[in-house]
Design a protein around this motif. Structure first.
Motif, mmCIF file in Angstrom:
data_model
loop_
_atom_site.group_PDB
_atom_site.id
_atom_site.type_symbol
_atom_site.label_atom_id
_atom_site.label_comp_id
_atom_site.label_asym_id
_atom_site.label_seq_id
_atom_site.Cartn_x
_atom_site.Cartn_y
_atom_site.Cartn_z
ATOM 1 N N ARG A 1 0.862 -1.132 -0.068
ATOM 2 C CA ARG A 1 -0.168 0.244 -0.050
ATOM 3 C C ARG A 1 0.712 1.138 0.065
ATOM 4 O O ARG A 1 0.513 2.272 -0.592
ATOM 5 N N LEU A 2 1.891 1.056 0.989
ATOM 6 C CA LEU A 2 2.851 2.339 0.939
ATOM 7 C C LEU A 2 3.448 2.719 -0.478
ATOM 8 O O LEU A 2 3.690 3.745 -0.986
ATOM 9 N N GLU A 3 3.863 1.619 -1.214
ATOM 10 C CA GLU A 3 4.495 1.568 -2.486
ATOM 11 C C GLU A 3 3.556 2.140 -3.556
ATOM 12 O O GLU A 3 3.967 3.052 -4.212
ATOM 13 N N GLU A 4 2.158 1.656 -3.439
ATOM 14 C CA GLU A 4 1.325 2.207 -4.229
ATOM 15 C C GLU A 4 0.819 3.802 -4.141
ATOM 16 O O GLU A 4 0.680 4.441 -5.237
ATOM 17 N N ALA A 5 1.011 4.194 -2.967
ATOM 18 C CA ALA A 5 1.021 5.685 -2.489
ATOM 19 C C ALA A 5 2.317 6.629 -2.757
ATOM 20 O O ALA A 5 2.401 7.660 -2.510
ATOM 21 N N LYS A 6 3.222 5.706 -3.309
ATOM 22 C CA LYS A 6 4.630 6.396 -3.854
ATOM 23 C C LYS A 6 5.324 6.979 -2.518
ATOM 24 O O LYS A 6 6.181 8.149 -2.731
ATOM 25 N N VAL A 7 5.035 6.445 -1.149
ATOM 26 C CA VAL A 7 5.972 6.859 -0.380
ATOM 27 C C VAL A 7 7.235 6.816 -0.352
ATOM 28 O O VAL A 7 8.085 7.384 -0.018
ATOM 29 N N PHE A 8 7.742 5.538 -0.957
ATOM 30 C CA PHE A 8 9.343 5.266 -1.050
ATOM 31 C C PHE A 8 10.090 6.193 -1.997
ATOM 32 O O PHE A 8 11.134 6.210 -2.340
ATOM 33 N N ALA A 9 9.136 6.874 -2.899
ATOM 34 C CA ALA A 9 9.765 7.899 -3.809
ATOM 35 C C ALA A 9 10.363 9.164 -2.944
ATOM 36 O O ALA A 9 11.161 9.924 -3.574
ATOM 37 N N VAL A 10 9.818 9.289 -2.002
ATOM 38 C CA VAL A 10 10.337 10.330 -0.753
ATOM 39 C C VAL A 10 11.726 9.985 -0.376
ATOM 40 O O VAL A 10 11.826 9.050 0.104
ATOM 41 N N ARG A 11 12.588 10.935 -0.410
ATOM 42 C CA ARG A 11 13.905 10.832 0.226
ATOM 43 C C ARG A 11 13.783 10.545 1.707
ATOM 44 O O ARG A 11 13.162 11.244 2.244
ATOM 45 N N ARG A 12 14.455 9.515 2.193
ATOM 46 C CA ARG A 12 14.681 9.384 3.779
ATOM 47 C C ARG A 12 13.349 8.838 4.203
ATOM 48 O O ARG A 12 12.905 8.696 5.398
ATOM 49 N N ALA A 13 12.250 8.322 3.322
ATOM 50 C CA ALA A 13 11.156 7.789 3.872
ATOM 51 C C ALA A 13 11.203 6.240 4.415
ATOM 52 O O ALA A 13 10.691 6.090 5.556
ATOM 53 N N ALA A 14 12.274 5.695 4.164
ATOM 54 C CA ALA A 14 12.474 4.104 4.757
ATOM 55 C C ALA A 14 12.552 4.166 6.227
ATOM 56 O O ALA A 14 11.923 3.509 6.849
ATOM 57 N N PRO A 15 13.439 5.198 6.778
ATOM 58 C CA PRO A 15 13.751 5.035 8.062
ATOM 59 C C PRO A 15 12.455 5.260 8.718
ATOM 60 O O PRO A 15 12.141 4.691 10.036
ATOM 61 N N VAL A 16 11.533 6.266 8.528
ATOM 62 C CA VAL A 16 10.148 6.543 8.975
ATOM 63 C C VAL A 16 9.374 5.331 9.031
ATOM 64 O O VAL A 16 8.631 5.018 9.923
ATOM 65 N N VAL A 17 9.092 4.664 7.806
ATOM 66 C CA VAL A 17 8.303 3.672 7.551
ATOM 67 C C VAL A 17 9.008 2.342 8.777
ATOM 68 O O VAL A 17 7.895 1.556 9.188
ATOM 69 N N ALA A 18 10.316 2.404 8.557
ATOM 70 C CA ALA A 18 10.557 1.209 9.398
ATOM 71 C C ALA A 18 10.329 1.500 11.006
ATOM 72 O O ALA A 18 9.973 0.489 11.580
ATOM 73 N N GLY A 19 10.489 2.735 11.389
ATOM 74 C CA GLY A 19 10.082 3.029 12.782
ATOM 75 C C GLY A 19 8.570 2.815 13.147
ATOM 76 O O GLY A 19 8.225 2.480 13.963
ATOM 77 N N THR A 20 7.690 3.312 12.149
ATOM 78 C CA THR A 20 6.590 3.193 12.323
ATOM 79 C C THR A 20 5.935 1.721 12.542
ATOM 80 O O THR A 20 5.017 1.197 13.183
ATOM 81 N N LEU A 21 6.668 0.774 11.666
ATOM 82 C CA LEU A 21 6.391 -0.620 11.512
ATOM 83 C C LEU A 21 7.047 -1.453 12.577
ATOM 84 O O LEU A 21 6.810 -2.581 12.864
ATOM 85 N N ARG A 22 7.968 -0.689 13.315
ATOM 86 C CA ARG A 22 8.759 -1.177 14.372
ATOM 87 C C ARG A 22 9.749 -2.186 14.078
ATOM 88 O O ARG A 22 9.366 -3.476 14.647
ATOM 89 N N VAL A 23 10.319 -2.253 12.852
ATOM 90 C CA VAL A 23 11.434 -3.378 12.512
ATOM 91 C C VAL A 23 12.543 -2.593 12.264
ATOM 92 O O VAL A 23 12.583 -1.187 11.969
ATOM 93 N N SER A 24 13.560 -3.194 11.877
ATOM 94 C CA SER A 24 14.812 -2.678 11.630
ATOM 95 C C SER A 24 15.027 -2.135 10.000
ATOM 96 O O SER A 24 13.983 -2.411 9.151
ATOM 97 N N ARG A 25 15.804 -1.281 9.993
ATOM 98 C CA ARG A 25 15.901 -0.937 8.315
ATOM 99 C C ARG A 25 16.338 -2.110 7.675
ATOM 100 O O ARG A 25 15.793 -2.115 6.379
ATOM 101 N N SER A 26 17.172 -2.970 8.027
ATOM 102 C CA SER A 26 17.515 -4.075 7.233
ATOM 103 C C SER A 26 16.451 -4.788 7.009
ATOM 104 O O SER A 26 16.275 -5.589 5.934
#
Length: 217
Positions: free
Chosen positions: A173-198
């Motif tokens: 769903r996040l991919e469809e919303a083009k969230v990952f096209a935003v720079r530095r979005a991955a760390p925010v998504v990882a924190g929201t999902l409570r998983v590590s960046r890796s």
């Protein structure tokens, strides 16, 4: 005028303390009445909701017409006052040492404040209007919270208990919303999902590989 505790009737003397305690706890929204089952008259009353008082007719009817399976406690049942207020009432037969009905205790609770509170809570829980997307389209972090929160509500599991498939579904769903096209979005998504960046990068690679495979098949 004598207080209830000064009433000469021994039944009032016996039960007044308990009746007053109930009236104090639930007052001013509860009326507590002690009835004489032999004369069908009021023995004493605390927090009266009408003009009736000691000596007035109880209008309880015969005790032996009540459901015998209830064994001395009846209710809660509904009553209606002349001013339209609804009451929840409970009646209890109080017996003496010989198991004879000595008095009938009735507690009448005014439901008005409860109904008013329920109406206020219902208003707060009313459906909200669709959010104005133009106000949020530039706030990608808000979009992340919204998408993850919506999925959590749908599946009924908190974020920390999401399965691998759940996380893949959220990332889709996040991919469809083009969230990952935003720079530095991955760390925010990882924190929201409570998983590590890796872990996030691994899930994202799996999702994209699966998508590419579907397109070539």
């Amino acid at each position: 005028m004598k207080s209830m505790e000064e009433n000469s009737d021994p039944r009032v003397q016996r039960w007044a303390t308990a009746c007053r305690a109930v009236a104090l706890l639930l007052g001013p929204y509860a009326e507590v009445v002690l009835h004489d089952p032999d004369t069908d008259r009021i023995l004493a009353i605390w927090n009266p909701m009408t003009s009736r008082g000691p000596g007035d007719p109880s209008l309880l009817g015969e005790l032996d017409t009540l459901d015998p399976t209830a064994r001395d406690v009846f209710g809660p049942y509904e009553k209606l006052l002349a001013d339209g207020r609804r009451l929840s009432s409970v009646s209890a037969v109080l017996r003496d040492e010989d198991d004879k009905a000595s008095a009938v205790l009735c507690v009448n609770l005014d439901r008005t404040p409860l109904e008013q509170a329920a109406a206020v809570l219902s208003a707060f829980g009313a459906p909200s209007a669709p959010r104005p997307e133009p106000l949020f389209e530039q706030d990608w972090s808000e979009r992340v919270q919204h998408i993850v929160g919506a999925y959590v509500r749908e599946c009924g599991r908190p974020v920390e208990r999401l399965t691998r498939q759940d996380r893949l579904a959220v990332l889709a769903r996040l991919e469809e919303a083009k969230v990952f096209a935003v720079r530095r979005a991955a760390p925010v998504v990882a924190g929201t999902l409570r998983v590590s960046r890796s872990t996030l990068y691994g899930l994202l690679a799996e999702l994209r590989a699966s998508g590419a495979k579907d397109q070539t098949s």
